[in-house]
Scaffold this active site. Sequence first.
Site, PDB file in Angstrom:
ATOM      1  N   SER A 112       0.816  -1.212   0.000  1.00  0.00           N
ATOM      2  CA  SER A 112       0.000   0.000   0.000  1.00  0.00           C
ATOM      3  C   SER A 112       0.854   1.269   0.000  1.00  0.00           C
ATOM      4  CB  SER A 112      -0.960   0.000   1.187  1.00  0.00           C
ATOM      5  OG  SER A 112      -0.244   0.053   2.401  1.00  0.00           O
ATOM      6  N   THR A 113       2.064   1.198   0.534  1.00  0.00           N
ATOM      7  CA  THR A 113       2.950   2.372   0.530  1.00  0.00           C
ATOM      8  C   THR A 113       3.155   2.878  -0.894  1.00  0.00           C
ATOM      9  OG1 THR A 113       4.075   1.584   2.511  1.00  0.00           O
ATOM     10  CG2 THR A 113       5.249   3.219   1.184  1.00  0.00           C
ATOM     11  N   ALA A 115       1.177   1.899  -3.614  1.00  0.00           N
ATOM     12  CA  ALA A 115      -0.137   2.133  -4.226  1.00  0.00           C
ATOM     13  C   ALA A 115      -0.670   3.521  -3.880  1.00  0.00           C
ATOM     14  CB  ALA A 115      -1.123   1.060  -3.778  1.00  0.00           C
ATOM     15  N   THR A 135      10.282 -11.630 -11.504  1.00  0.00           N
ATOM     16  CA  THR A 135      10.313 -10.382 -12.262  1.00  0.00           C
ATOM     17  C   THR A 135       9.122  -9.539 -11.819  1.00  0.00           C
ATOM     18  OG1 THR A 135      11.485 -11.325 -14.146  1.00  0.00           O
ATOM     19  CG2 THR A 135      10.184  -9.350 -14.567  1.00  0.00           C
ATOM     20  N   GLU A 137       6.890  -5.829 -12.056  1.00  0.00           N
ATOM     21  CA  GLU A 137       6.556  -4.717 -12.940  1.00  0.00           C
ATOM     22  C   GLU A 137       5.983  -3.588 -12.095  1.00  0.00           C
ATOM     23  OE1 GLU A 137       3.838  -2.229 -15.248  1.00  0.00           O
ATOM     24  OE2 GLU A 137       2.976  -4.085 -14.487  1.00  0.00           O
ATOM     25  N   GLN A 156       3.736  -8.066  -1.418  1.00  0.00           N
ATOM     26  CA  GLN A 156       3.544  -9.144  -0.450  1.00  0.00           C
ATOM     27  C   GLN A 156       3.088 -10.407  -1.169  1.00  0.00           C
ATOM     28  OE1 GLN A 156       0.231  -9.421   2.548  1.00  0.00           O
ATOM     29  NE2 GLN A 156       1.949  -9.287   3.980  1.00  0.00           N
ATOM     30  N   TYR A 170       4.319 -26.595 -12.641  1.00  0.00           N
ATOM     31  CA  TYR A 170       5.027 -25.703 -13.567  1.00  0.00           C
ATOM     32  C   TYR A 170       6.307 -26.372 -14.062  1.00  0.00           C
ATOM     33  CZ  TYR A 170       6.612 -21.245 -15.494  1.00  0.00           C
ATOM     34  OH  TYR A 170       7.019 -20.244 -16.337  1.00  0.00           O
ATOM     35  N   GLN A 180      14.499 -18.560 -13.632  1.00  0.00           N
ATOM     36  CA  GLN A 180      14.982 -17.260 -14.126  1.00  0.00           C
ATOM     37  C   GLN A 180      15.846 -16.569 -13.073  1.00  0.00           C
ATOM     38  OE1 GLN A 180      11.339 -15.275 -15.204  1.00  0.00           O
ATOM     39  NE2 GLN A 180      10.959 -14.515 -13.155  1.00  0.00           N
TER      40      GLN A 180
END
Length: 188
Positions: A112-113, A115, A135, A137, A156, A170, A180
């Site tokens: 939230s910090t 956001a 990764t 974004e 989080q 997976y 990765q």
Amino acid sequence: MSIKSDKWIRRMAEQHGMIEPFAPGQVREQDGRKIVSYGTSSYGYDIRCADEFKIFTNINSTIVDPKNFDEKSFVDFKGDVCIIPPNSFALARTMEYFRIPRSVLTICLGKSTYARCGIIVNVTPFEPEWEGYVTLEFSNTTPLPAKIYAGEGCAQVLFFESDEVCETSYRDRGGKYQGQHGVTLPKT
């Protein structure tokens, strides 16, 4: 499917290497200064952003195509603070390496910090038996430049364990992002 607690997260990280490096509690200060927190919380783990970034630029491309992504659409940057241009985005990776158990799926949500400053963190779920650095974004939705801090909390991870182990993980299906290490661009 139930959400996993701090006790479970600690046990899986310390005994099975699920998260490396691992902070067993919340870290809110470094070297006497306040930071965006990271580490184990009641029902999740707050991950940190490493100091490797790829900042989007539109000067080399005319279209963004996830099937044929042009690496020249990014400028590489390494540093403690990344400045994301207005209405743009950057990719980064976590400091933590994850090994997800076969019966577990995670959901990752931005802190939230960030956001509350118009910075949205987007990460897809970590699937059963996926492993690697995540990764990240970061989207800057504001008309001003925005800062991202390396070495501090940014999102989080919530861990959910199924009542039944999946038939195909997976790893089993040879997922394209398995293992990765750096900031990984789109693959098809």
